[in-house]
Design a protein around this motif. Structure first.
Motif, PDB file in Angstrom:
ATOM      1  N   GLN A 112       0.835  -1.199   0.000  1.00 48.83           N
ATOM      2  CA  GLN A 112       0.000   0.000   0.000  1.00 48.83           C
ATOM      3  C   GLN A 112       0.868   1.246   0.000  1.00 48.83           C
ATOM      4  O   GLN A 112       1.906   1.290   0.678  1.00 48.83           O
ATOM      5  N   ALA A 113       0.444   2.229  -0.778  1.00 52.43           N
ATOM      6  CA  ALA A 113       1.173   3.496  -0.837  1.00 52.43           C
ATOM      7  C   ALA A 113       0.156   4.631  -0.848  1.00 52.43           C
ATOM      8  O   ALA A 113      -0.951   4.479  -1.378  1.00 52.43           O
ATOM      9  N   PRO A 114       0.518   5.767  -0.271  1.00 55.90           N
ATOM     10  CA  PRO A 114      -0.395   6.922  -0.315  1.00 55.90           C
ATOM     11  C   PRO A 114      -0.688   7.325  -1.755  1.00 55.90           C
ATOM     12  O   PRO A 114       0.202   7.350  -2.606  1.00 55.90           O
ATOM     13  N   PHE A 115      -1.925   7.632  -2.015  1.00 56.68           N
ATOM     14  CA  PHE A 115      -2.341   7.976  -3.364  1.00 56.68           C
ATOM     15  C   PHE A 115      -1.569   9.183  -3.897  1.00 56.68           C
ATOM     16  O   PHE A 115      -1.241   9.262  -5.086  1.00 56.68           O
ATOM     17  N   SER A 126      -0.647  16.977   2.477  1.00 57.29           N
ATOM     18  CA  SER A 126      -1.469  17.555   3.551  1.00 57.29           C
ATOM     19  C   SER A 126      -2.750  18.147   3.005  1.00 57.29           C
ATOM     20  O   SER A 126      -3.801  18.070   3.637  1.00 57.29           O
ATOM     21  N   GLU A 127      -2.669  18.731   1.786  1.00 55.58           N
ATOM     22  CA  GLU A 127      -3.866  19.285   1.183  1.00 55.58           C
ATOM     23  C   GLU A 127      -4.748  18.180   0.608  1.00 55.58           C
ATOM     24  O   GLU A 127      -5.974  18.262   0.636  1.00 55.58           O
ATOM     25  N   ALA A 128      -4.126  17.146   0.054  1.00 55.66           N
ATOM     26  CA  ALA A 128      -4.912  16.051  -0.509  1.00 55.66           C
ATOM     27  C   ALA A 128      -5.698  15.337   0.573  1.00 55.66           C
ATOM     28  O   ALA A 128      -6.827  14.889   0.351  1.00 55.66           O
ATOM     29  N   TYR A 129      -5.105  15.224   1.790  1.00 60.31           N
ATOM     30  CA  TYR A 129      -5.773  14.527   2.875  1.00 60.31           C
ATOM     31  C   TYR A 129      -6.651  15.458   3.715  1.00 60.31           C
ATOM     32  O   TYR A 129      -7.385  15.008   4.581  1.00 60.31           O
ATOM     33  N   ALA A 138       1.764   5.233   7.587  1.00 61.59           N
ATOM     34  CA  ALA A 138       1.143   3.915   7.690  1.00 61.59           C
ATOM     35  C   ALA A 138      -0.275   4.063   8.199  1.00 61.59           C
ATOM     36  O   ALA A 138      -0.499   4.701   9.231  1.00 61.59           O
ATOM     37  N   PRO A 139      -1.264   3.466   7.526  1.00 66.08           N
ATOM     38  CA  PRO A 139      -2.662   3.657   7.952  1.00 66.08           C
ATOM     39  C   PRO A 139      -2.943   3.204   9.360  1.00 66.08           C
ATOM     40  O   PRO A 139      -3.727   3.821  10.073  1.00 66.08           O
ATOM     41  N   GLU A 140      -2.273   2.097   9.809  1.00 74.30           N
ATOM     42  CA  GLU A 140      -2.599   1.578  11.124  1.00 74.30           C
ATOM     43  C   GLU A 140      -2.206   2.539  12.244  1.00 74.30           C
ATOM     44  O   GLU A 140      -2.711   2.458  13.372  1.00 74.30           O
ATOM     45  N   LEU A 141      -1.272   3.481  11.941  1.00 75.05           N
ATOM     46  CA  LEU A 141      -0.869   4.433  12.956  1.00 75.05           C
ATOM     47  C   LEU A 141      -1.923   5.518  13.173  1.00 75.05           C
ATOM     48  O   LEU A 141      -1.849   6.280  14.133  1.00 75.05           O
ATOM     49  N   ASN A 142      -2.879   5.621  12.243  1.00 75.09           N
ATOM     50  CA  ASN A 142      -3.889   6.665  12.337  1.00 75.09           C
ATOM     51  C   ASN A 142      -5.228   6.168  12.872  1.00 75.09           C
ATOM     52  O   ASN A 142      -6.215   6.875  12.807  1.00 75.09           O
ATOM     53  N   THR A 153      -6.909   6.348   5.040  1.00 73.90           N
ATOM     54  CA  THR A 153      -7.283   4.994   4.641  1.00 73.90           C
ATOM     55  C   THR A 153      -7.902   4.978   3.257  1.00 73.90           C
ATOM     56  O   THR A 153      -7.633   4.117   2.440  1.00 73.90           O
ATOM     57  N   ARG A 154      -8.774   5.967   3.001  1.00 69.42           N
ATOM     58  CA  ARG A 154      -9.419   6.015   1.684  1.00 69.42           C
ATOM     59  C   ARG A 154      -8.426   6.328   0.569  1.00 69.42           C
ATOM     60  O   ARG A 154      -8.624   5.950  -0.573  1.00 69.42           O
ATOM     61  N   ASN A 155      -7.342   7.021   0.882  1.00 74.70           N
ATOM     62  CA  ASN A 155      -6.409   7.464  -0.137  1.00 74.70           C
ATOM     63  C   ASN A 155      -5.163   6.578  -0.240  1.00 74.70           C
ATOM     64  O   ASN A 155      -4.203   6.960  -0.889  1.00 74.70           O
ATOM     65  N   TYR A 156      -5.177   5.417   0.376  1.00 75.41           N
ATOM     66  CA  TYR A 156      -4.104   4.444   0.193  1.00 75.41           C
ATOM     67  C   TYR A 156      -4.525   3.457  -0.889  1.00 75.41           C
ATOM     68  O   TYR A 156      -5.662   2.981  -0.902  1.00 75.41           O
ATOM     69  N   VAL A 157      -3.629   3.177  -1.779  1.00 72.50           N
ATOM     70  CA  VAL A 157      -3.920   2.253  -2.881  1.00 72.50           C
ATOM     71  C   VAL A 157      -2.861   1.153  -2.904  1.00 72.50           C
ATOM     72  O   VAL A 157      -1.737   1.327  -2.428  1.00 72.50           O
ATOM     73  N   TRP A 158      -3.259   0.026  -3.482  1.00 70.82           N
ATOM     74  CA  TRP A 158      -2.313  -1.090  -3.630  1.00 70.82           C
ATOM     75  C   TRP A 158      -1.487  -0.878  -4.885  1.00 70.82           C
ATOM     76  O   TRP A 158      -2.018  -0.585  -5.950  1.00 70.82           O
ATOM     77  N   VAL A 159      -0.184  -1.036  -4.753  1.00 69.28           N
ATOM     78  CA  VAL A 159       0.731  -0.890  -5.897  1.00 69.28           C
ATOM     79  C   VAL A 159       1.686  -2.079  -5.909  1.00 69.28           C
ATOM     80  O   VAL A 159       1.828  -2.801  -4.909  1.00 69.28           O
TER      81      VAL A 159
END
Length: 212
Positions: A112-115, A126-129, A138-142, A153-159
């Motif tokens: 997973q990587a940030p979109f 920061s503006e995208a989120y 890492a999403p689990e930290l949030n 979480t919504r803006n993480y995609v699988w690559v």
């Protein structure tokens, strides 16, 4: 010489051409005994003696059996060592930043990587989120961080990184460069730091054996 000795001598000496005497005639006349290959005269007493046909037809002594030939050098030499195959490496491109790297695995696992880091969004992360959102990588930290966690979480995609197999020449060049760089590190490292570097050098040298 006794009678048996004269008989054997006559049998060997009387051979002619390619024939071997197998029958000897014992002829007696006038108190004398003669052994010969031809039949006796009519006025002589004749006895025939059969001899074993053990001599070769040409009268030559049979050659002794030759000793088994010694094993050739090829048979006694140890089997050749199996050739080391050329190294198999893959050239990969990292999906997040496009940087190239080499790997022994041509099918890296997806991650997973940030979109925003994929170049699809031009504004800062920061503006995208969301402005003012403190989003960890890492999403689990949030988890439990409210809106910021939901946005991340919504803006993480699988690559997945893309890889291709390197040719033997390309793989050997990469290994040589890695080995040279690692040896420079070994020369500059303290003794206590050389353990992992020495292990890596041994691995690289083993792989380079397939490069000829």
């Amino acid at each position: 010489m006794g009678r048996l000795g004269r008989l054997m001598a006559l049998a060997l000496c009387a051979a002619s051409g390619t024939a071997t005497a197998t029958t000897v005639y014992k002829c007696q006349a006038g108190g004398q005994t003669i052994y010969q290959q031809a039949p006796c005269a009519k006025n002589q007493r004749q006895e025939t003696i059969a001899l074993p046909d053990s001599a070769p037809a040409d009268g030559q002594v049979a050659p002794m059996l030759e000793a088994p030939a010694r094993a050739s050098a090829d048979e006694t030499a140890p089997p050749p060592t199996a050739a080391v195959p050329p190294p198999r490496l893959f050239g990969c491109i990292r999906a997040t930043d496009g940087k190239p790297y080499t790997s022994e695995n041509g099918q890296p696992a997806p991650y997973q990587a940030p979109f925003g880091v994929l170049g699809a969004v031009s504004q800062p992360l920061s503006e995208a989120y969301g402005r003012g959102a403190a989003v960890a990588s890492a999403p689990e930290l949030n988890r439990g961080n409210g809106m910021a966690a939901a946005v991340a979480t919504r803006n993480y995609v699988w690559v997945q990184d893309q890889c291709r197999p390197l040719s033997p020449a390309e793989a050997c060049q990469v290994l040589r460069e890695d080995a040279e760089a690692n040896q420079r590190q070994i020369r500059n490292a303290f003794k206590s730091e050389r353990g992992p570097l020495d292990a890596k050098d041994a691995q690289l040298q083993a792989q380079l054996k397939g490069c000829g």
